[in-house]
Structures are given as structure tokens and as C-alpha cells.
Design a protein around this motif. Structure first.
Motif, PDB file in Angstrom:
ATOM      1  N   PRO A  91       0.902  -1.095  -0.100  1.00 61.35           N
ATOM      2  CA  PRO A  91       0.115  -0.031   0.122  1.00 61.35           C
ATOM      3  C   PRO A  91       0.704   1.274   0.164  1.00 61.35           C
ATOM      4  CG  PRO A  91      -0.987  -1.439   1.519  1.00 61.35           C
ATOM      5  CD  PRO A  91       0.340  -2.200   1.023  1.00 61.35           C
ATOM      6  N   ALA A  92       1.874   1.285   0.750  1.00 60.34           N
ATOM      7  CA  ALA A  92       2.661   2.612   0.750  1.00 60.34           C
ATOM      8  C   ALA A  92       3.589   2.734  -0.488  1.00 60.34           C
ATOM      9  CB  ALA A  92       3.935   2.243   2.005  1.00 60.34           C
ATOM     10  N   ALA A  93       3.953   1.700  -1.230  1.00 63.18           N
ATOM     11  CA  ALA A  93       4.412   1.603  -2.276  1.00 63.18           C
ATOM     12  C   ALA A  93       3.507   2.243  -3.416  1.00 63.18           C
ATOM     13  CB  ALA A  93       5.046   0.221  -2.755  1.00 63.18           C
ATOM     14  N   VAL A  94       2.220   1.866  -3.339  1.00 66.38           N
ATOM     15  CA  VAL A  94       1.111   2.257  -4.404  1.00 66.38           C
ATOM     16  C   VAL A  94       0.856   3.799  -4.291  1.00 66.38           C
ATOM     17  CG1 VAL A  94      -1.081   2.072  -4.749  1.00 66.38           C
ATOM     18  CG2 VAL A  94       0.293   0.068  -4.656  1.00 66.38           C
ATOM     19  N   ASN A  95       0.994   4.306  -2.958  1.00 69.51           N
ATOM     20  CA  ASN A  95       0.800   5.420  -2.757  1.00 69.51           C
ATOM     21  C   ASN A  95       1.911   6.480  -3.304  1.00 69.51           C
ATOM     22  OD1 ASN A  95      -2.020   5.976  -1.315  1.00 69.51           O
ATOM     23  ND2 ASN A  95      -1.005   5.074   0.312  1.00 69.51           N
ATOM     24  N   ARG A  96       3.087   6.034  -3.381  1.00 68.03           N
ATOM     25  CA  ARG A  96       4.231   6.625  -3.831  1.00 68.03           C
ATOM     26  C   ARG A  96       4.201   6.585  -5.407  1.00 68.03           C
ATOM     27  NH1 ARG A  96       6.950   3.957   0.281  1.00 68.03           N
ATOM     28  NH2 ARG A  96       7.672   2.407  -1.327  1.00 68.03           N
ATOM     29  N   MET A  97       3.645   5.512  -6.024  1.00 67.05           N
ATOM     30  CA  MET A  97       3.523   5.299  -7.384  1.00 67.05           C
ATOM     31  C   MET A  97       2.647   6.082  -8.053  1.00 67.05           C
ATOM     32  SD  MET A  97       4.170   1.313  -8.086  1.00 67.05           S
ATOM     33  CE  MET A  97       3.651   1.226  -9.800  1.00 67.05           C
ATOM     34  N   LEU A  98       1.465   6.517  -7.143  1.00 67.81           N
ATOM     35  CA  LEU A  98       0.725   7.294  -7.883  1.00 67.81           C
ATOM     36  C   LEU A  98       0.925   8.781  -8.256  1.00 67.81           C
ATOM     37  CD1 LEU A  98      -2.530   6.034  -5.680  1.00 67.81           C
ATOM     38  CD2 LEU A  98      -2.156   5.838  -8.160  1.00 67.81           C
ATOM     39  N   ARG A  99       2.139   9.146  -7.475  1.00 65.97           N
ATOM     40  CA  ARG A  99       2.465  10.497  -7.476  1.00 65.97           C
ATOM     41  C   ARG A  99       3.680  10.476  -8.805  1.00 65.97           C
ATOM     42  NH1 ARG A  99       1.817   9.884  -2.242  1.00 65.97           N
ATOM     43  NH2 ARG A  99       0.583  11.184  -1.211  1.00 65.97           N
ATOM     44  N   LYS A 100       4.026   9.468  -9.292  1.00 59.38           N
ATOM     45  CA  LYS A 100       5.144   9.571 -10.211  1.00 59.38           C
ATOM     46  C   LYS A 100       4.454  10.064 -11.610  1.00 59.38           C
ATOM     47  CE  LYS A 100       8.049   5.765  -8.515  1.00 59.38           C
ATOM     48  NZ  LYS A 100       9.087   4.838  -8.961  1.00 59.38           N
ATOM     49  N   LYS A 101       5.345  10.341 -12.514  1.00 60.60           N
ATOM     50  CA  LYS A 101       4.951  10.856 -13.687  1.00 60.60           C
ATOM     51  C   LYS A 101       5.013   9.723 -14.844  1.00 60.60           C
ATOM     52  CE  LYS A 101       5.211  15.279 -12.732  1.00 60.60           C
ATOM     53  NZ  LYS A 101       3.862  15.855 -12.385  1.00 60.60           N
ATOM     54  N   ASN A 102       5.704   8.541 -14.646  1.00 64.31           N
ATOM     55  CA  ASN A 102       5.591   7.323 -15.516  1.00 64.31           C
ATOM     56  C   ASN A 102       4.171   6.844 -15.741  1.00 64.31           C
ATOM     57  OD1 ASN A 102       5.548   4.399 -16.022  1.00 64.31           O
ATOM     58  ND2 ASN A 102       7.796   5.028 -16.419  1.00 64.31           N
ATOM     59  N   PHE A 103       3.639   7.070 -17.052  1.00 70.78           N
ATOM     60  CA  PHE A 103       2.301   6.446 -17.272  1.00 70.78           C
ATOM     61  C   PHE A 103       1.854   5.186 -16.580  1.00 70.78           C
ATOM     62  CE2 PHE A 103      -0.653   4.317 -20.102  1.00 70.78           C
ATOM     63  CZ  PHE A 103      -2.029   4.852 -19.596  1.00 70.78           C
ATOM     64  N   TYR A 104       2.937   4.066 -17.161  1.00 71.46           N
ATOM     65  CA  TYR A 104       2.668   2.807 -16.634  1.00 71.46           C
ATOM     66  C   TYR A 104       2.607   2.565 -15.269  1.00 71.46           C
ATOM     67  CZ  TYR A 104       3.607  -2.052 -16.015  1.00 71.46           C
ATOM     68  OH  TYR A 104       3.327  -3.442 -15.439  1.00 71.46           O
ATOM     69  N   ALA A 105       3.587   3.264 -14.613  1.00 66.93           N
ATOM     70  CA  ALA A 105       3.532   3.045 -13.031  1.00 66.93           C
ATOM     71  C   ALA A 105       2.372   3.548 -12.350  1.00 66.93           C
ATOM     72  CB  ALA A 105       4.801   3.747 -12.520  1.00 66.93           C
ATOM     73  N   ARG A 106       1.963   4.659 -12.823  1.00 67.61           N
ATOM     74  CA  ARG A 106       0.431   5.238 -12.297  1.00 67.61           C
ATOM     75  C   ARG A 106      -0.640   4.215 -12.703  1.00 67.61           C
ATOM     76  NH1 ARG A 106       0.182  11.647 -13.412  1.00 67.61           N
ATOM     77  NH2 ARG A 106      -0.531  11.840 -11.285  1.00 67.61           N
ATOM     78  N   LEU A 107      -0.678   3.817 -14.067  1.00 72.28           N
ATOM     79  CA  LEU A 107      -1.774   3.083 -14.144  1.00 72.28           C
ATOM     80  C   LEU A 107      -1.768   1.789 -13.652  1.00 72.28           C
ATOM     81  CD1 LEU A 107      -4.095   2.953 -16.126  1.00 72.28           C
ATOM     82  CD2 LEU A 107      -2.727   1.627 -17.826  1.00 72.28           C
ATOM     83  N   LEU A 108      -0.566   1.145 -13.180  1.00 64.99           N
ATOM     84  CA  LEU A 108      -0.516   0.036 -12.326  1.00 64.99           C
ATOM     85  C   LEU A 108      -0.676   0.166 -10.958  1.00 64.99           C
ATOM     86  CD1 LEU A 108       0.596  -3.058 -12.266  1.00 64.99           C
ATOM     87  CD2 LEU A 108       2.664  -2.091 -12.020  1.00 64.99           C
ATOM     88  N   ALA A 109      -0.249   1.436 -10.309  1.00 65.82           N
ATOM     89  CA  ALA A 109      -0.797   1.799  -8.981  1.00 65.82           C
ATOM     90  C   ALA A 109      -2.004   2.051  -8.838  1.00 65.82           C
ATOM     91  CB  ALA A 109       0.130   3.113  -8.643  1.00 65.82           C
ATOM     92  N   VAL A 110      -2.738   2.426  -9.870  1.00 62.58           N
ATOM     93  CA  VAL A 110      -4.354   2.808  -9.704  1.00 62.58           C
ATOM     94  C   VAL A 110      -4.816   1.645  -9.762  1.00 62.58           C
ATOM     95  CG1 VAL A 110      -6.058   3.693 -11.011  1.00 62.58           C
ATOM     96  CG2 VAL A 110      -4.318   5.146 -11.181  1.00 62.58           C
ATOM     97  N   ARG A 111      -4.593   0.551 -10.604  1.00 60.80           N
ATOM     98  CA  ARG A 111      -5.489  -0.885 -10.525  1.00 60.80           C
ATOM     99  C   ARG A 111      -5.058  -1.473  -9.215  1.00 60.80           C
ATOM    100  NH1 ARG A 111      -3.411  -5.962 -14.179  1.00 60.80           N
ATOM    101  NH2 ARG A 111      -5.127  -7.458 -13.656  1.00 60.80           N
ATOM    102  N   THR A 112      -3.787  -1.299  -8.796  1.00 64.60           N
ATOM    103  CA  THR A 112      -3.561  -2.176  -7.389  1.00 64.60           C
ATOM    104  C   THR A 112      -4.410  -1.298  -6.228  1.00 64.60           C
ATOM    105  OG1 THR A 112      -1.432  -2.528  -8.433  1.00 64.60           O
ATOM    106  CG2 THR A 112      -1.722  -2.707  -5.995  1.00 64.60           C
ATOM    107  N   ALA A 113      -4.402   0.182  -6.295  1.00 62.05           N
ATOM    108  CA  ALA A 113      -5.275   0.737  -5.269  1.00 62.05           C
ATOM    109  C   ALA A 113      -6.723   0.190  -5.202  1.00 62.05           C
ATOM    110  CB  ALA A 113      -5.096   2.301  -5.636  1.00 62.05           C
ATOM    111  N   GLY A 114      -6.995   0.080  -6.234  1.00 64.91           N
ATOM    112  CA  GLY A 114      -8.696  -0.574  -6.456  1.00 64.91           C
ATOM    113  C   GLY A 114      -8.641  -1.923  -5.795  1.00 64.91           C
ATOM    114  N   ASN A 115      -7.950  -2.623  -6.295  1.00 65.85           N
ATOM    115  CA  ASN A 115      -8.018  -3.904  -5.717  1.00 65.85           C
ATOM    116  C   ASN A 115      -7.776  -4.055  -4.489  1.00 65.85           C
ATOM    117  OD1 ASN A 115      -8.487  -5.295  -8.367  1.00 65.85           O
ATOM    118  ND2 ASN A 115      -6.486  -5.604  -8.903  1.00 65.85           N
ATOM    119  N   LEU A 116      -6.730  -3.181  -3.730  1.00 69.34           N
ATOM    120  CA  LEU A 116      -6.610  -3.243  -2.354  1.00 69.34           C
ATOM    121  C   LEU A 116      -7.797  -2.556  -1.681  1.00 69.34           C
ATOM    122  CD1 LEU A 116      -2.692  -2.767  -2.025  1.00 69.34           C
ATOM    123  CD2 LEU A 116      -3.962  -4.521  -1.171  1.00 69.34           C
ATOM    124  N   ARG A 117      -8.654  -1.899  -2.305  1.00 71.70           N
ATOM    125  CA  ARG A 117      -9.540  -0.836  -1.714  1.00 71.70           C
ATOM    126  C   ARG A 117      -8.790  -0.007  -0.810  1.00 71.70           C
ATOM    127  NH1 ARG A 117     -12.021  -5.101  -3.603  1.00 71.70           N
ATOM    128  NH2 ARG A 117     -14.059  -5.263  -4.285  1.00 71.70           N
TER     129      ARG A 117
END
Length: 160
Positions: A91-117
Motif C-alpha cells: 500500500p505505501a509503495a502504491v501511494n508513492r507510485m500514484l505520484r510518479k510521472k511515468n504513465f505505466y507506473a501510475r496505471l499499475l498503481a491505480v489498478r492495485t489501489a482499487g484491488n486493495l480498496r
């Protein structure tokens, strides 16, 4: 190579660089999956006592596999996978990834954040609703509905 112009030499070097980058990424992916696939699979049934260190390099590959498993499971196995994610500090890694500029990293973080609720990601996900990328906006909307559907999509009020 002596008769080639600078543009052709540059293109050749660029293609070789991309190929080397691709080979390196594939090796890193394979290494991460060799280490983490058994951990993820065993965590479906019981929580491991210890986990390998989740490096920044391994993170995207582990999240791809984690999301794939999460999407194909239900019930206790999914809950166990969520617990393992917490133990691995995903969860902490996902929150950091959501702030990145990299499109793929953000998209992966968004998907994971949803799955983790992941409620802690809601503000960042709301910001992504207005992204220039339709894929990122739609993924953020989906993640918000997974986290809290009642708050994610407020019903419009009728003008009186």
C-alpha cells in the motif's frame, strides 16, 4: 558504417539500445517472478512468516502478478493475498507510485489501489479523474468505485 550518415548511425544505436533495454527488463522480470511467484502462491493458503525484500526494481513485476491473481480469485484466497500485500508494504509503495510521472507506473498503481480498496489513495485517484489520459481517468474511476462506490459516484441533484 563509414558510408552511413549520422542519422542512420544514430538510428542503429537507438535500435540496439532499445533491444538491450528490452533484454534487461525481461531478465529483471524473470528474476522477480522466480523470487515472488512462490511467495504469492503460498500466501493464498497461509500467511508466510517472512517475505523477501520487495525492491523498487521488482515492484512493478510483482504488482502485475499480484493484480492478475487478485482479479482471478475470490473469498479467502483474495483476502489472504490482501494481507500479504500489507505485510510486504505494497500500500505505501502504491501511494508513492500514484505520484510518479511515468504513465505505466501510475496505471499499475491505480489498478492495485482499487484491488486493495486503498482508502488512503482516494484523493490522488480523484485528481487522476481529470487526467489528460482517458485510460488513466477511467482506471481511476474504476478504482474509486472499488474502494467506496457510494462516495465515488455521487448522484446528481435535480435543479429545482
Amino acid at each position: 558504417l563509414n558510408r552511413m550518415g549520422y542519422t542512420k548511425k544514430f538510428m542503429l544505436l537507438w535500435i540496439l539500445s532499445l533491444r538491450l533495454w528490452s533484454v534487461l527488463q525481461n531478465k529483471l522480470r524473470q528474476r522477480a517472478l522466480l523470487r515472488w511467484r512462490p511467495v504469492l502462491m503460498s500466501s493464498l493458503y497461509e500467511q508466510p512468516d517472512t517475505l523477501p525484500r520487495l525492491s523498487r526494481i521488482d515492484l512493478p513485476h510483482v504488482l502485475e502478478l499480484w493484480n492478475h491473481l487478485h482479479d482471478s480469485l475470490s473469498g479467502e484466497a483474495r483476502s489472504n493475498l490482501d494481507q500479504m500485500a500489507g505485510q510486504a508494504r505494497i500500500p505505501a509503495a502504491v501511494n508513492r507510485m500514484l505520484r510518479k510521472k511515468n504513465f505505466y507506473a501510475r496505471l499499475l498503481a491505480v489498478r492495485t489501489a482499487g484491488n486493495l480498496r486503498l482508502a488512503s489513495a482516494c484523493d490522488l485517484l480523484r485528481e487522476l479523474l481529470w487526467s489528460d489520459s482517458p485510460a488513466l481517468s477511467l482506471a481511476a474511476a474504476r478504482a474509486l468505485t472499488q474502494i467506496d462506490s457510494a462516495r465515488a459516484v455521487p448522484l446528481p441533484t435535480a435543479a429545482v
